[in-house]
Structure formats: C-alpha cells, structure tokens
Design a protein around this motif. Structure first.
Motif, PDB file in Angstrom:
ATOM      1  N   THR A  51       0.823  -1.053  -0.019  1.00  0.00           N
ATOM      2  CA  THR A  51      -0.040   0.010   0.014  1.00  0.00           C
ATOM      3  C   THR A  51       0.866   1.141   0.003  1.00  0.00           C
ATOM      4  O   THR A  51       0.762   2.441  -0.873  1.00  0.00           O
ATOM      5  CB  THR A  51      -1.005  -0.047   1.085  1.00  0.00           C
ATOM      6  OG1 THR A  51      -1.857  -1.232   1.247  1.00  0.00           O
ATOM      7  CG2 THR A  51      -1.755   1.427   1.291  1.00  0.00           C
ATOM      8  N   GLU A  52       1.746   1.381   1.010  1.00  0.00           N
ATOM      9  CA  GLU A  52       2.680   2.449   0.839  1.00  0.00           C
ATOM     10  C   GLU A  52       3.439   2.379  -0.176  1.00  0.00           C
ATOM     11  O   GLU A  52       3.656   3.778  -0.823  1.00  0.00           O
ATOM     12  CB  GLU A  52       3.549   2.408   2.414  1.00  0.00           C
ATOM     13  CG  GLU A  52       4.197   3.597   2.786  1.00  0.00           C
ATOM     14  CD  GLU A  52       3.514   4.736   2.943  1.00  0.00           C
ATOM     15  OE1 GLU A  52       3.977   5.774   2.632  1.00  0.00           O
ATOM     16  OE2 GLU A  52       2.265   4.520   3.377  1.00  0.00           O
ATOM     17  N   LYS A  77       1.733   3.833  -3.242  1.00  0.00           N
ATOM     18  CA  LYS A  77       1.452   5.418  -3.052  1.00  0.00           C
ATOM     19  C   LYS A  77       2.736   5.927  -3.613  1.00  0.00           C
ATOM     20  O   LYS A  77       2.488   7.223  -4.154  1.00  0.00           O
ATOM     21  CB  LYS A  77       1.026   5.517  -1.513  1.00  0.00           C
ATOM     22  CG  LYS A  77      -0.401   5.152  -1.411  1.00  0.00           C
ATOM     23  CD  LYS A  77      -0.911   5.659   0.033  1.00  0.00           C
ATOM     24  CE  LYS A  77      -2.255   5.103   0.395  1.00  0.00           C
ATOM     25  NZ  LYS A  77      -2.649   5.561   1.788  1.00  0.00           N
TER      26      LYS A  77
END
Length: 317
Positions: free
Chosen positions: A19-20, A23
């Motif tokens: 997820t990180e 991003k």
C-alpha cells in the motif's frame, strides 16, 4: 532486465508495504504486485515472504537488494556523467550537516548555486554526528559535513578539512565574555550548561576535562544545540563548544581556553567506495576552498577575521 522493476523492488523493500510503496511510486497496488511477481519469476527466487498482511525480505531478497541499489545508482551516475560532459550540470545533491557547521555550509551553498543554478540540493540537519553517520551508511546522503567521530564505522570514509579548538562560550553581556582566556579550573565559579552526554561534542569535552582532572557538574544538560545557544543568550550560563559555534551568533563570544584543548576536526563523511557525480565534485571544490581558509585563519590566529564574524571569505567556486 529493465530498471523500473528494480526501482519498484527497492521501494517495496524499504517500506515493506504494498500500500505504502504503491502510493510513493504513484502506481496501483496491482501494478506493483505484478511487477514483483514477474521479477521473482525472471530471477527464479522468492524475494518476499508473505505472512498474513505483512511482507518480509527473504535471504535472497536481502542479497538482491544491495545489487539493485548499486545498479540504480550506477545508471543514475552514468546519465549524470553524460549530461555533465555536455556541461549540463543538473541533478540533486543530498547533503547532511550538523548545526554548528551550517554557517560554513551556507556560504558554500550560496557560491555553488550561483555557479550552478540548475542544481538541486537537499540538506538534512542533525545535532548528532552519529545520526549523520547512520544516514551515510544507509546511502541516504551523498556526503555530510560534520565533526569527525573517532568511532566512525568501517562503511564510512572520513576526509579531514580543518579543525577548531573548543572554547568557553558566553553571551556578550556575561562577565566571562571580556576575558582574553579562560582557565578550566574556573568553570565551577559560574552556572554551566552542557550538551547531553550522548552527543559527540560532549564526549570530547568530558575527555578534555578528565585529562585535567576537573569535575564539573552542569546545572543544565540539553540535547539540542540551538536550545543551548538560546539559553546562553540569557546571559546567565556559560558553556564549552567549538569556536566556530559563534559564526552565526555575533552576540555570543568564544573565549579561548588557557589549557591545551581538544580539537574538533571538520570532516567530510561519505560512504566508502561511493562515486560522486561531477556536480557533487564541483560542490566539494567550493567546500575545500572554504575549509582551507578556515584552517589558514586558525593557524594564523585569525579568530576575529571575517570568517568568524559569519561573513563569506574571498574564495570562489
């Protein structure tokens, strides 16, 4: 093998979160997952262990991470080198600096950016020499301007440029400020404030005091140089700091210590074996010129020179 999957892999290895990482890479999680899967298939190894919602680097992943970082760095160096051969000096330099040496760095940055207006600089400040060493070792900085720690790691290369003596620092209104020199035996006659015992400068100070068998119990200890300087400005306390600490603080006076003092060695710290871009080398040329003038003034006893009043010296880029 393309470079983009390596960049994705390195980012994921740094943050250990799809997820990180997605991003920060400005891509979708599915794109990142597919890229990692294809990279693992191409290499024939598993780079990450997936345990529940968490991921961990495998032994193969850790080995490949070092190679990936070097490959990305080599390509970036090659691109930068080709641009510089055409006298197109662009790119970004990541610099670390401790608080007391920021005035020196500021002079260098001013001269450098005038000579190379397209260059980008990222400056990281720290009040801890050892923290800068950690950032160097993790390749998050191209170099750092710092005092040279004795226990520098095997990964770090240190190049000494100049040195500064320790002095007693007091506000201009403090009675100590008018002295021509100060004996360490007089320290206990005044309220004293020191840096925290864990900081490198304090370790050097304690070693010096122990050499002369002088015991000093500071009234206050702080882990921040800016905070210490602000407290000195009240005119109540005195401290011991490197002479150059007063460069950007004309209201503070550096009084030479009567005894033979420890020297704080101004050094350039970098990752051993790391190749600097030509743009970085240009910056280091400016730095070498400025630190050479520091050393010349110190040897000549030029404490009251323009350099120590915080004014740029005559050296150019």
């Amino acid at each position: 093998m393309e470079l983009t999957p390596l960049k994705y892999f390195v980012k994921l290895a740094d943050v250990l979160s799809f997820t990180e990482a997605s991003k920060e890479l400005f891509i979708t999680q599915s794109t990142l997952s597919l890229s990692i899967k294809q990279l693992e298939e191409e290499l024939g190894v598993t780079l990450f262990d997936r345990i529940g919602k968490k991921i961990y680097l495998t032994d193969a992943g850790r080995d490949f991470l070092d190679c990936s970082r070097k490959a990305i760095e080599e390509v970036a160096y090659g691109v930068q080198h080709l641009k510089e051969m055409q006298h197109v000096y662009t790119g970004k330099i990541k610099i670390g600096v401790i608080y007391s040496l920021f005035p020196l760095l500021n002079i260098c940055v001013l001269k450098f950016t005038k000579a190379f207006p397209k260059a980008e600089l990222s400056i990281v400040y720290s009040h801890s020499v050892l923290e800068l060493v950690e950032l160097i070792n993790s390749n998050k900085l191209d170099f750092a301007l710092s005092y040279n720690p004795q226990d520098v790691s095997a990964l770090t290369e240190s190049t000494e440029y100049a040195c500064m003596p320790l002095c007693v620092i007091a506000h201009e209104t403090h009675p100590v400020a008018i002295r021509k020199h100060f004996s360490l035996s007089d320290l206990n006659e005044f309220p004293v404030i020191f840096l925290d015992k864990e900081l490198y400068t304090r370790k050097v100070i304690d070693r010096m005091l122990a050499q002369y068998r002088i015991k000093v119990k500071p009234q206050i200890e702080v882990n921040s140089t800016p905070l210490l300087l602000d407290m000195l400005r009240t005119g109540h306390w005195i401290s011991i700091l490197p002479q150059d600490m007063t460069v950007s603080s004309p209201d503070l006076k550096a009084v030479p210590i009567k005894e033979k003092t420890e020297m704080m060695h101004i050094s350039l710290l970098s990752l051993k074996g790391k190749r600097h871009s030509l743009l970085t080398e240009k910056f280091l040329e400016v730095l070498r010129q400025e630190t050479q003038e520091i050393e010349e003034h110190r040897v000549a006893g030029g404490k009251d020179s323009d350099l120590f009043e915080g004014k740029p010296t005559g050296g150019g880029a």
